[in-house]
Motif scaffolding. Structure first.
Motif, PDB file in Angstrom:
ATOM      1  N   TRP A   8     -89.578  42.631  -2.181  1.00 43.70           N
ATOM      2  CA  TRP A   8     -88.573  41.349  -1.966  1.00 43.70           C
ATOM      3  C   TRP A   8     -87.830  41.338  -3.528  1.00 43.70           C
ATOM      4  O   TRP A   8     -86.827  41.239  -3.789  1.00 43.70           O
ATOM      5  N   TYR A   9     -88.477  41.909  -4.502  1.00 41.09           N
ATOM      6  CA  TYR A   9     -88.117  42.038  -5.787  1.00 41.09           C
ATOM      7  C   TYR A   9     -86.856  43.084  -5.683  1.00 41.09           C
ATOM      8  O   TYR A   9     -86.500  43.163  -6.969  1.00 41.09           O
ATOM      9  N   ASP A  10     -86.749  43.988  -5.024  1.00 39.58           N
ATOM     10  CA  ASP A  10     -85.968  45.282  -5.088  1.00 39.58           C
ATOM     11  C   ASP A  10     -84.685  44.801  -4.785  1.00 39.58           C
ATOM     12  O   ASP A  10     -83.453  45.336  -4.560  1.00 39.58           O
ATOM     13  N   MET A  11     -84.512  43.344  -3.987  1.00 40.31           N
ATOM     14  CA  MET A  11     -83.146  43.091  -3.613  1.00 40.31           C
ATOM     15  C   MET A  11     -82.233  42.809  -4.942  1.00 40.31           C
ATOM     16  O   MET A  11     -82.748  42.376  -5.667  1.00 40.31           O
ATOM     17  N   SER A  12     -81.003  43.124  -4.643  1.00 41.09           N
ATOM     18  CA  SER A  12     -80.100  43.153  -5.441  1.00 41.09           C
ATOM     19  C   SER A  12     -79.808  41.901  -6.371  1.00 41.09           C
ATOM     20  O   SER A  12     -79.797  41.746  -7.827  1.00 41.09           O
ATOM     21  N   TRP A  13     -79.956  40.798  -5.710  1.00 43.85           N
ATOM     22  CA  TRP A  13     -79.659  39.519  -6.327  1.00 43.85           C
ATOM     23  C   TRP A  13     -80.924  39.015  -7.431  1.00 43.85           C
ATOM     24  O   TRP A  13     -80.531  38.312  -8.395  1.00 43.85           O
ATOM     25  N   VAL A  14     -81.852  39.641  -7.291  1.00 44.38           N
ATOM     26  CA  VAL A  14     -83.107  39.293  -7.798  1.00 44.38           C
ATOM     27  C   VAL A  14     -83.087  39.706  -9.436  1.00 44.38           C
ATOM     28  O   VAL A  14     -83.405  38.977 -10.432  1.00 44.38           O
ATOM     29  N   GLY A  15     -82.435  40.571  -9.231  1.00 51.86           N
ATOM     30  CA  GLY A  15     -82.204  41.328 -10.738  1.00 51.86           C
ATOM     31  C   GLY A  15     -81.059  40.936 -11.829  1.00 51.86           C
ATOM     32  O   GLY A  15     -81.288  41.059 -12.944  1.00 51.86           O
ATOM     33  N   HIS A  16     -80.397  39.844 -11.225  1.00 51.63           N
ATOM     34  CA  HIS A  16     -79.328  38.979 -12.031  1.00 51.63           C
ATOM     35  C   HIS A  16     -80.205  37.910 -12.548  1.00 51.63           C
ATOM     36  O   HIS A  16     -80.944  37.357 -12.175  1.00 51.63           O
ATOM     37  N   PRO A  17     -79.442  37.608 -13.910  1.00 56.35           N
ATOM     38  CA  PRO A  17     -79.951  36.332 -14.352  1.00 56.35           C
ATOM     39  C   PRO A  17     -80.225  35.094 -13.486  1.00 56.35           C
ATOM     40  O   PRO A  17     -81.319  34.364 -13.614  1.00 56.35           O
ATOM     41  N   LEU A  18     -79.447  34.833 -12.726  1.00 50.79           N
ATOM     42  CA  LEU A  18     -79.205  33.577 -11.730  1.00 50.79           C
ATOM     43  C   LEU A  18     -80.338  33.901 -10.832  1.00 50.79           C
ATOM     44  O   LEU A  18     -81.132  32.808 -10.311  1.00 50.79           O
ATOM     45  N   GLY A  19     -80.759  35.012 -10.267  1.00 51.37           N
ATOM     46  CA  GLY A  19     -81.662  35.383  -9.284  1.00 51.37           C
ATOM     47  C   GLY A  19     -83.026  35.038  -9.904  1.00 51.37           C
ATOM     48  O   GLY A  19     -83.517  34.595  -9.107  1.00 51.37           O
ATOM     49  N   ARG A  20     -83.314  35.423 -11.314  1.00 53.24           N
ATOM     50  CA  ARG A  20     -84.567  35.162 -11.919  1.00 53.24           C
ATOM     51  C   ARG A  20     -84.889  33.532 -12.043  1.00 53.24           C
ATOM     52  O   ARG A  20     -85.809  33.158 -11.946  1.00 53.24           O
ATOM     53  N   VAL A  21     -83.572  32.985 -12.225  1.00 49.86           N
ATOM     54  CA  VAL A  21     -83.796  31.382 -12.460  1.00 49.86           C
ATOM     55  C   VAL A  21     -84.204  30.846 -10.980  1.00 49.86           C
ATOM     56  O   VAL A  21     -85.096  29.986 -10.702  1.00 49.86           O
ATOM     57  N   THR A  22     -83.609  31.420  -9.904  1.00 43.79           N
ATOM     58  CA  THR A  22     -83.930  30.972  -8.607  1.00 43.79           C
ATOM     59  C   THR A  22     -85.344  31.357  -8.309  1.00 43.79           C
ATOM     60  O   THR A  22     -86.169  30.559  -7.653  1.00 43.79           O
ATOM     61  N   VAL A  23     -85.696  32.650  -8.422  1.00 42.09           N
ATOM     62  CA  VAL A  23     -87.187  32.770  -8.412  1.00 42.09           C
ATOM     63  C   VAL A  23     -88.257  31.969  -9.042  1.00 42.09           C
ATOM     64  O   VAL A  23     -89.360  31.409  -8.633  1.00 42.09           O
ATOM     65  N   THR A  24     -87.703  31.638 -10.287  1.00 43.04           N
ATOM     66  CA  THR A  24     -88.498  30.482 -11.124  1.00 43.04           C
ATOM     67  C   THR A  24     -88.646  29.148 -10.327  1.00 43.04           C
ATOM     68  O   THR A  24     -89.736  28.545 -10.305  1.00 43.04           O
TER      69      THR A  24
ATOM     70  N   TYR B  68    -101.284  19.910 -13.402  1.00 43.68           N
ATOM     71  CA  TYR B  68    -100.400  20.237 -12.760  1.00 43.68           C
ATOM     72  C   TYR B  68     -99.165  21.253 -13.413  1.00 43.68           C
ATOM     73  O   TYR B  68     -98.745  22.309 -12.865  1.00 43.68           O
ATOM     74  N   LEU B  69     -98.877  20.862 -14.627  1.00 46.14           N
ATOM     75  CA  LEU B  69     -98.023  21.831 -15.325  1.00 46.14           C
ATOM     76  C   LEU B  69     -98.607  23.162 -15.642  1.00 46.14           C
ATOM     77  O   LEU B  69     -97.842  24.196 -15.584  1.00 46.14           O
ATOM     78  N   THR B  70     -99.719  23.153 -15.770  1.00 45.97           N
ATOM     79  CA  THR B  70    -100.495  24.757 -16.204  1.00 45.97           C
ATOM     80  C   THR B  70    -100.438  25.364 -14.781  1.00 45.97           C
ATOM     81  O   THR B  70    -100.040  26.622 -15.111  1.00 45.97           O
ATOM     82  N   ILE B  71    -100.698  24.681 -13.764  1.00 46.43           N
ATOM     83  CA  ILE B  71    -100.675  25.569 -12.561  1.00 46.43           C
ATOM     84  C   ILE B  71     -99.408  25.964 -12.126  1.00 46.43           C
ATOM     85  O   ILE B  71     -99.180  27.134 -11.362  1.00 46.43           O
ATOM     86  N   VAL B  72     -98.459  25.412 -12.222  1.00 46.45           N
ATOM     87  CA  VAL B  72     -96.908  25.685 -12.215  1.00 46.45           C
ATOM     88  C   VAL B  72     -96.633  27.014 -12.971  1.00 46.45           C
ATOM     89  O   VAL B  72     -96.016  27.957 -12.560  1.00 46.45           O
ATOM     90  N   LEU B  73     -96.965  26.825 -14.303  1.00 46.27           N
ATOM     91  CA  LEU B  73     -96.764  28.016 -15.288  1.00 46.27           C
ATOM     92  C   LEU B  73     -97.653  29.224 -14.573  1.00 46.27           C
ATOM     93  O   LEU B  73     -97.115  30.362 -14.950  1.00 46.27           O
ATOM     94  N   VAL B  74     -98.785  29.087 -14.148  1.00 44.51           N
ATOM     95  CA  VAL B  74     -99.508  30.188 -13.513  1.00 44.51           C
ATOM     96  C   VAL B  74     -98.600  30.870 -12.504  1.00 44.51           C
ATOM     97  O   VAL B  74     -98.530  32.178 -12.514  1.00 44.51           O
ATOM     98  N   ALA B  75     -98.112  30.147 -11.554  1.00 45.92           N
ATOM     99  CA  ALA B  75     -97.274  30.702 -10.484  1.00 45.92           C
ATOM    100  C   ALA B  75     -96.071  31.171 -10.997  1.00 45.92           C
ATOM    101  O   ALA B  75     -95.749  32.323 -10.645  1.00 45.92           O
ATOM    102  N   ILE B  76     -95.392  30.601 -11.902  1.00 49.91           N
ATOM    103  CA  ILE B  76     -94.336  31.181 -12.530  1.00 49.91           C
ATOM    104  C   ILE B  76     -94.390  32.609 -13.238  1.00 49.91           C
ATOM    105  O   ILE B  76     -93.578  33.552 -13.182  1.00 49.91           O
ATOM    106  N   GLY B  77     -95.492  32.508 -14.016  1.00 49.81           N
ATOM    107  CA  GLY B  77     -96.068  33.829 -14.440  1.00 49.81           C
ATOM    108  C   GLY B  77     -96.164  34.908 -13.547  1.00 49.81           C
ATOM    109  O   GLY B  77     -95.695  36.099 -14.004  1.00 49.81           O
ATOM    110  N   HIS B  78     -96.876  34.595 -12.524  1.00 49.45           N
ATOM    111  CA  HIS B  78     -97.175  35.682 -11.595  1.00 49.45           C
ATOM    112  C   HIS B  78     -95.789  36.249 -11.061  1.00 49.45           C
ATOM    113  O   HIS B  78     -95.555  37.296 -10.503  1.00 49.45           O
TER     114      HIS B  78
END
Length: 402
Positions: A316-332, A48-58
């Motif tokens: 969707w990665y071009d949206m302004s909020w994604v570029g901020h650190p909080l946005g990257r945490v949200t994507v994760t 389970y943990l490795t498959i979650v890391l796979v998606a986070i990496g992508h």
């Protein structure tokens, strides 16, 4: 479910291996005398943990180049998440010896899903990106190379089990492939061969190796080693490409001479092996809330492709909020939640017909299995209880006592 006090159970002896590495719920489960599921929590937690890391990496890939910190984390995750996934797949393949039942499961659990999902991926990309996209099966779509790899690795398992130095031989083959540009991308063979040593290593592992990694001294060493690896990744971000960890291209395509690329790949294998050991050292051994999700990792692996690709195609990665650190945490967090949901039992029930088709009509009956079934089927003339009843019903011959 195991009782709350059940911890650090020894890894169970392997029975007939499931087709899914990481994956088939039908054969990997064993039953306790009480009738409860006796899957090893450690392996399910690791899957389970490795498959979650796979998606986070992508999910991190599109903005890994925009931040040195994100790039370092991306490189660190890519250094071990697929090697760990593949090592576990090899460990779960130890009992594969090419019996008819195993071959049929390999076809229905790996080859058929590849054809189905390669077709589905082509139709999906036609709908959202390129209406003229060609149907071809020799070039696996995004992330589908792993099914081809698993199929080929499993087929060669009996050979690796009979070699004296299987890991060394597989490593030599992988390094030789990395300096051979003519291999190309058909069937993802470059990745198949370069990741092969991790699968072969998994075939050699035993429960005591995992117990050693889970010991207190090993855990204490794992933390500073992982911290040093994170600092090294931060240093390496502007100096090397993370594509080295994808093993999808030859060293010449990476722009370095063959001899230098061979040395780099050998070093990367050692680095990935160390980080995989550090990761496994901290995988929980007890049953947790996500342990049962380890049975659905292949489902999540194949299904997460579509939202990931949709996000990239629709920019969707071009949206302004994604570029901020909080946005990257949200994507994760979103990537982790997505994979968690895709591992759940309802999703497995919906897609089981595609992932685990029975297809008994496709294979010849196994004579050995039929013979075993006949041996275990009681008949009137072979049933001991029936014979006892018959003998007790016969009258005693008094002349026998004379």
């Amino acid at each position: 479910m195991l009782s709350p006090g059940y911890e650090r159970a020894p890894l169970p002896p392997l029975r007939e291996t499931p087709v899914e590495t990481v994956h088939d719920t039908r054969a990997e489960a064993e039953k306790k005398p009480s009738g409860k599921n006796d899957r090893d929590p450690f392996l399910d937690n690791a899957k389970y943990l490795t498959i979650v890391l796979v998606a986070i990496g992508h999910a991190w890939a599109p903005f890994a180049g925009n931040s040195r910190t994100t790039g370092a984390l991306y490189m660190l995750v890519y250094a071990f998440h697929m090697p760990a996934f593949i090592v576990i797949s090899g460990y779960l393949s130890r009992s594969f010896d090419g019996r008819p039942r195993q071959i049929s499961r390999l076809v229905t659990g790996v080859l058929v899903p590849y054809v189905i999902f390669q077709t589905a991926y082509t139709l999906f990309m036609r709908a959202v990106d390129n209406p003229d996209r060609e149907f071809y099966y020799q070039k696996p779509g995004f992330a589908l190379w792993f099914l081809v790899a698993l199929f080929l690795w499993r087929l060669t398992t009996p050979m690796w089990k009979n070699l004296r130095w299987p890991v060394s031989v597989s490593l030599v083959i992988a390094i030789a492939a990395s300096v051979t540009p003519s291999i190309g991308g058909d069937l993802g063979l470059m990745r198949v061969v370069q990741f092969l040593p991790f699968f072969v290593l998994g075939l050699q592992l035993r429960p005591e190796h995992f117990r050693f990694l889970q010991s207190r001294p090993s855990r204490r060493v794992a933390l500073p080693v992982a911290a040093c690896a994170a600092l090294l990744a931060y240093w390496a971000v502007p100096r090397m490409s993370s594509a080295w960890f994808g093993h999808a291209a030859s060293v010449q395509q990476m722009g370095v001479p063959a001899w230098k690329g061979a040395v780099v790949n050998l070093a990367l294998f050692g680095c990935s092996l160390v980080l995989t050991a550090c990761f496994l050292a901290w995988v929980p051994r007890r049953r947790l809330w996500f342990t049962a999700l380890g049975a659905g990792t292949l489902y999540a692996y194949l299904l997460h492709v579509y939202p990931i690709r949709l996000a990239r195609v629709n920019e969707w990665y071009d949206m302004s909020w994604v570029g901020h650190p909080l946005g990257r945490v949200t994507v994760t967090i979103l990537a982790a939640v997505m994979m968690t949901l895709l591992c759940t039992a309802p999703v497995r029930r919906v897609f089981r017909g595609l992932m685990e088709p029975k297809m008994a009509w496709f294979f010849r009956p196994d004579p050995a299995a039929a013979a075993r079934a006949r041996e275990h089927t009681p008949t009137p003339d072979r049933d001991p209880s029936a014979q006892r009843r018959d003998s007790s019903a016969q009258p005693r011959d008094s002349s026998a006592h004379r």
